[in-house]
Scaffold this motif. Structure first.
Motif, PDB file in Angstrom:
ATOM      1  N   LEU A   1       7.863  67.002   2.729  1.00  0.00           N
ATOM      2  CA  LEU A   1       7.121  65.879   2.767  1.00  0.00           C
ATOM      3  C   LEU A   1       6.195  65.602   3.654  1.00  0.00           C
ATOM      4  O   LEU A   1       5.237  64.555   3.728  1.00  0.00           O
ATOM      5  CB  LEU A   1       8.056  64.584   2.503  1.00  0.00           C
ATOM      6  CG  LEU A   1       8.836  64.384   1.094  1.00  0.00           C
ATOM      7  CD1 LEU A   1      10.003  63.233   1.307  1.00  0.00           C
ATOM      8  CD2 LEU A   1       8.147  64.307  -0.136  1.00  0.00           C
ATOM      9  N   GLU A   2       5.960  66.276   4.742  1.00  0.00           N
ATOM     10  CA  GLU A   2       5.083  65.898   5.708  1.00  0.00           C
ATOM     11  C   GLU A   2       3.611  65.557   5.534  1.00  0.00           C
ATOM     12  O   GLU A   2       2.989  64.666   6.107  1.00  0.00           O
ATOM     13  CB  GLU A   2       5.345  67.196   7.004  1.00  0.00           C
ATOM     14  CG  GLU A   2       4.409  66.701   8.103  1.00  0.00           C
ATOM     15  CD  GLU A   2       4.500  67.901   9.244  1.00  0.00           C
ATOM     16  OE1 GLU A   2       3.642  67.840  10.056  1.00  0.00           O
ATOM     17  OE2 GLU A   2       5.596  68.534   9.109  1.00  0.00           O
ATOM     18  N   PRO A   3       3.090  66.620   4.579  1.00  0.00           N
ATOM     19  CA  PRO A   3       1.541  66.165   4.328  1.00  0.00           C
ATOM     20  C   PRO A   3       1.538  64.767   3.681  1.00  0.00           C
ATOM     21  O   PRO A   3       0.381  64.223   4.166  1.00  0.00           O
ATOM     22  CB  PRO A   3       1.224  67.271   3.282  1.00  0.00           C
ATOM     23  CG  PRO A   3       1.926  68.626   3.700  1.00  0.00           C
ATOM     24  CD  PRO A   3       3.541  67.874   4.080  1.00  0.00           C
ATOM     25  N   ALA A   4       2.328  64.432   2.890  1.00  0.00           N
ATOM     26  CA  ALA A   4       2.265  63.025   2.062  1.00  0.00           C
ATOM     27  C   ALA A   4       2.511  61.968   3.329  1.00  0.00           C
ATOM     28  O   ALA A   4       1.685  60.881   3.058  1.00  0.00           O
ATOM     29  CB  ALA A   4       3.367  63.043   0.932  1.00  0.00           C
ATOM     30  N   LEU A   5       3.361  62.349   4.038  1.00  0.00           N
ATOM     31  CA  LEU A   5       3.626  61.089   4.989  1.00  0.00           C
ATOM     32  C   LEU A   5       2.612  61.117   5.980  1.00  0.00           C
ATOM     33  O   LEU A   5       2.372  60.099   6.399  1.00  0.00           O
ATOM     34  CB  LEU A   5       5.090  61.547   5.838  1.00  0.00           C
ATOM     35  CG  LEU A   5       6.330  61.558   5.130  1.00  0.00           C
ATOM     36  CD1 LEU A   5       7.648  61.807   5.764  1.00  0.00           C
ATOM     37  CD2 LEU A   5       6.446  60.372   4.326  1.00  0.00           C
ATOM     38  N   ARG A   6       2.019  62.078   6.373  1.00  0.00           N
ATOM     39  CA  ARG A   6       0.907  62.085   7.290  1.00  0.00           C
ATOM     40  C   ARG A   6      -0.275  61.444   6.795  1.00  0.00           C
ATOM     41  O   ARG A   6      -1.085  60.682   7.432  1.00  0.00           O
ATOM     42  CB  ARG A   6       0.524  63.424   7.820  1.00  0.00           C
ATOM     43  CG  ARG A   6      -0.318  63.897   9.000  1.00  0.00           C
ATOM     44  CD  ARG A   6      -0.686  65.079   9.440  1.00  0.00           C
ATOM     45  NE  ARG A   6       0.514  65.651  10.100  1.00  0.00           N
ATOM     46  CZ  ARG A   6       1.268  65.540  11.129  1.00  0.00           C
ATOM     47  NH1 ARG A   6       0.514  64.837  12.214  1.00  0.00           N
ATOM     48  NH2 ARG A   6       2.241  66.107  11.553  1.00  0.00           N
ATOM     49  N   GLU A   7      -0.542  61.630   5.561  1.00  0.00           N
ATOM     50  CA  GLU A   7      -1.717  60.849   4.649  1.00  0.00           C
ATOM     51  C   GLU A   7      -1.395  59.151   4.847  1.00  0.00           C
ATOM     52  O   GLU A   7      -2.022  58.637   4.891  1.00  0.00           O
ATOM     53  CB  GLU A   7      -1.828  61.404   3.341  1.00  0.00           C
ATOM     54  CG  GLU A   7      -2.630  60.598   2.552  1.00  0.00           C
ATOM     55  CD  GLU A   7      -4.013  61.186   2.872  1.00  0.00           C
ATOM     56  OE1 GLU A   7      -5.019  60.224   2.356  1.00  0.00           O
ATOM     57  OE2 GLU A   7      -4.450  61.884   3.820  1.00  0.00           O
ATOM     58  N   LEU A   8       0.022  59.104   4.588  1.00  0.00           N
ATOM     59  CA  LEU A   8       0.336  57.643   4.521  1.00  0.00           C
ATOM     60  C   LEU A   8       0.100  57.021   6.095  1.00  0.00           C
ATOM     61  O   LEU A   8      -0.257  55.906   6.258  1.00  0.00           O
ATOM     62  CB  LEU A   8       1.732  57.443   4.338  1.00  0.00           C
ATOM     63  CG  LEU A   8       2.070  57.491   2.729  1.00  0.00           C
ATOM     64  CD1 LEU A   8       3.581  57.590   2.494  1.00  0.00           C
ATOM     65  CD2 LEU A   8       1.299  56.968   1.801  1.00  0.00           C
ATOM     66  N   ALA A   9       0.518  57.727   7.268  1.00  0.00           N
ATOM     67  CA  ALA A   9       0.440  57.393   8.418  1.00  0.00           C
ATOM     68  C   ALA A   9      -0.994  57.299   8.757  1.00  0.00           C
ATOM     69  O   ALA A   9      -1.691  56.250   9.333  1.00  0.00           O
ATOM     70  CB  ALA A   9       0.836  58.378   9.433  1.00  0.00           C
ATOM     71  N   ARG A  10      -2.188  58.361   8.311  1.00  0.00           N
ATOM     72  CA  ARG A  10      -3.457  57.924   8.534  1.00  0.00           C
ATOM     73  C   ARG A  10      -3.831  56.720   7.900  1.00  0.00           C
ATOM     74  O   ARG A  10      -5.074  56.246   8.402  1.00  0.00           O
ATOM     75  CB  ARG A  10      -3.958  59.090   7.962  1.00  0.00           C
ATOM     76  CG  ARG A  10      -3.913  60.319   8.891  1.00  0.00           C
ATOM     77  CD  ARG A  10      -4.320  61.769   8.373  1.00  0.00           C
ATOM     78  NE  ARG A  10      -5.722  61.595   8.257  1.00  0.00           N
ATOM     79  CZ  ARG A  10      -7.040  61.716   9.270  1.00  0.00           C
ATOM     80  NH1 ARG A  10      -6.535  61.808  10.528  1.00  0.00           N
ATOM     81  NH2 ARG A  10      -8.147  61.418   8.956  1.00  0.00           N
ATOM     82  N   ARG A  11      -3.440  56.398   6.703  1.00  0.00           N
ATOM     83  CA  ARG A  11      -3.751  55.378   5.967  1.00  0.00           C
ATOM     84  C   ARG A  11      -3.399  54.044   6.637  1.00  0.00           C
ATOM     85  O   ARG A  11      -4.287  53.086   6.661  1.00  0.00           O
ATOM     86  CB  ARG A  11      -3.360  55.267   4.663  1.00  0.00           C
ATOM     87  CG  ARG A  11      -4.053  56.032   3.605  1.00  0.00           C
ATOM     88  CD  ARG A  11      -3.520  56.096   2.277  1.00  0.00           C
ATOM     89  NE  ARG A  11      -3.549  54.995   1.577  1.00  0.00           N
ATOM     90  CZ  ARG A  11      -2.931  54.670   0.421  1.00  0.00           C
ATOM     91  NH1 ARG A  11      -2.225  55.558  -0.197  1.00  0.00           N
ATOM     92  NH2 ARG A  11      -3.152  53.489  -0.119  1.00  0.00           N
TER      93      ARG A  11
END
Length: 439
Positions: free
Chosen positions: A125-135
């Motif tokens: 899930l890291e790519p999805a979590l990273r996108e949420l963190a950036r948002r």
């Protein structure tokens, strides 16, 4: 709840420590660390007298004692309630919801979730979590002065939404009532039109969340979904019996609450600790050791502030007998400052090692989402250092009025972007599904 930075002054605190440790307003405006430190030294099995008509309970504050309470379900049961707001009651979810079910029944509820929350599964899930963190951080690309904690409240809801299969259009609704459920006495929720009275706020919050999940699990084909709700709906006992609809709803609620407890408040408390300790901030940025930083943030913030249990029989601790059937509050925030376990415990050290904190609990009830929380915090702080040249505190933090969560609800900051950080402005911010960034 303020977090003492530097050894607390315990002078004049012998005997009765004074504050009502079941009062959420004390945790919103005060600092319990001097009280806990005094109790660790002189009264480790503390009998908290009744206050304002609330029942008495026992407070345990040392690392070894808190660990014993949380790991010995034969001595301390979770089935009657696991937080202080249930004092004097019996939790109706006992035996049906993971957090208030003892082994061996606990295993039946945990098994469907564990494979999807394993370290390996979460890593995917890291790519999805990273996108949420950036948002989350995109607010800092649109304005240099913003409230980090207010933005961070959406982060765990978004992560829970990802895991549970909750559409983004529902995140804002669930965020409000989830925080009201864990901080029903906080002025921001008690005065928000939900009744203003603690039981009314809590009842409304529970009703809204349970109604949402009732509708969600009732949707046709929901059991086929590759998410945690689907896993709960497909779960079968050794005898082939499915979970009841009530059990599915209660455990979806528990997962949502669990995500809210840890991630956003640890993130805000961790950033505040770095801003108040610039040498540690510089040490971390130079080393790039975010794994050690995250463990220290978890120890330092101890976002799940306490866990409640009830004695199953008389329990002898440090020369004191706690009678059978007594409520016992195990203070994780105190255990993670225990001087006998942690060197210089009131100093935030980004590279602390060893770090045997118990922020996620111990034993069978250790947080099932620990791997997810660690990864979410890791990618968030990686993105902070990657996108911001500088972050400064821009006002006084405000703390959540809650005995359960050691939380920060407002953390005003000013930020200076790195050149690559400008790209954050093109992202849709968390909590605003209809926002479209301007070209």
């Amino acid at each position: 709840m303020r977090i003492t930075d530097g050894a607390p002054d315990c002078s004049g605190m012998a005997g009765e420590p004074g504050p009502d440790l079941s009062d959420p307003h004390y945790f919103g405006t005060g600092d319990p660390h001097p009280v806990w430190a005094a109790l660790r030294q002189g009264d480790p099995v503390h009998r908290q007298c009744p206050h304002a008509g609330k029942p008495e309970f026992w407070a345990l504050v040392r690392y070894e004692d808190v660990s014993r309470v949380l790991s010995r379900h034969d001595e301390f049961t979770a089935a009657r309630g696991n937080i202080l707001t249930t004092l004097g009651q019996t939790d109706v979810a006992g035996g049906k919801m993971l957090a208030v079910t003892d082994p061996p029944q606990h295993k039946r509820l945990k098994e469907p979730l564990s494979p999807r929350l394993s370290k390996q599964s979460v890593h995917a899930l890291e790519p999805a979590l990273r996108e949420l963190a950036r948002r989350l951080l995109s607010a800092g690309a649109r304005q240099d002065a913003w409230d980090f904690a207010a933005q961070a409240t959406f982060y765990p809801i978004a992560i829970a939404g990802l895991l549970l299969g909750i559409p983004e259009t529902s995140w804002g609704h669930l965020k409000h009532f989830t925080y009201a459920a864990v901080a029903e006495s906080d002025p921001d929720y008690a005065g928000s039109g939900d009744g203003g009275d603690q039981p009314d706020v809590l009842s409304r919050a529970h009703s809204e969340i349970f109604l949402f999940f009732h509708r969600e699990v009732s949707r046709p084909g929901r059991a086929d979904a590759d998410d945690l709700i689907g896993a709960l709906l497909r779960a079968r006992s050794d005898e082939g019996e499915p979970l009841t609809r009530e059990e599915v709803i209660l455990n979806a609620y528990s997962l949502l609450i669990g995500a809210t407890v840890t991630t956003s408040h640890a993130a805000s408390a961790g950033l505040l600790a770095l801003l108040e300790n610039p040498a540690e901030y510089a040490r971390w940025r130079a080393s790039g050791d975010t794994a050690s930083l995250v463990e220290e943030i978890l120890r330092w913030s101890s976002p799940a502030n306490h866990a409640l249990r009830h004695t199953t029989g008389p329990v002898r601790m440090h020369g004191t007998t706690i009678p059978a059937g007594q409520p016992v509050a195990a203070w994780l925030g105190s255990a993670n400052r225990d001087e006998s376990v942690f060197d210089d415990p009131f100093r935030f050290r980004a590279d602390r090692s060893p770090n045997r904190h118990i922020a996620f609990g111990v034993g069978a009830h250790r947080c099932v989402g620990a791997h997810t929380a660690r990864l979410a915090l890791t990618v968030l702080f990686e993105e902070i250092t990657k996108n911001f040249e500088r972050i400064d505190l821009d006002g006084e933090p405000r703390h959540l009025h809650s005995t359960f969560i050691a939380g920060i609800k407002s953390l005003p900051v000013r930020t200076v972007l790195r050149p690559d950080g400008a790209a954050l402005a093109e992202l849709r911010p968390l909590g605003d599904p209809d926002h479209h960034p301007h070209p």
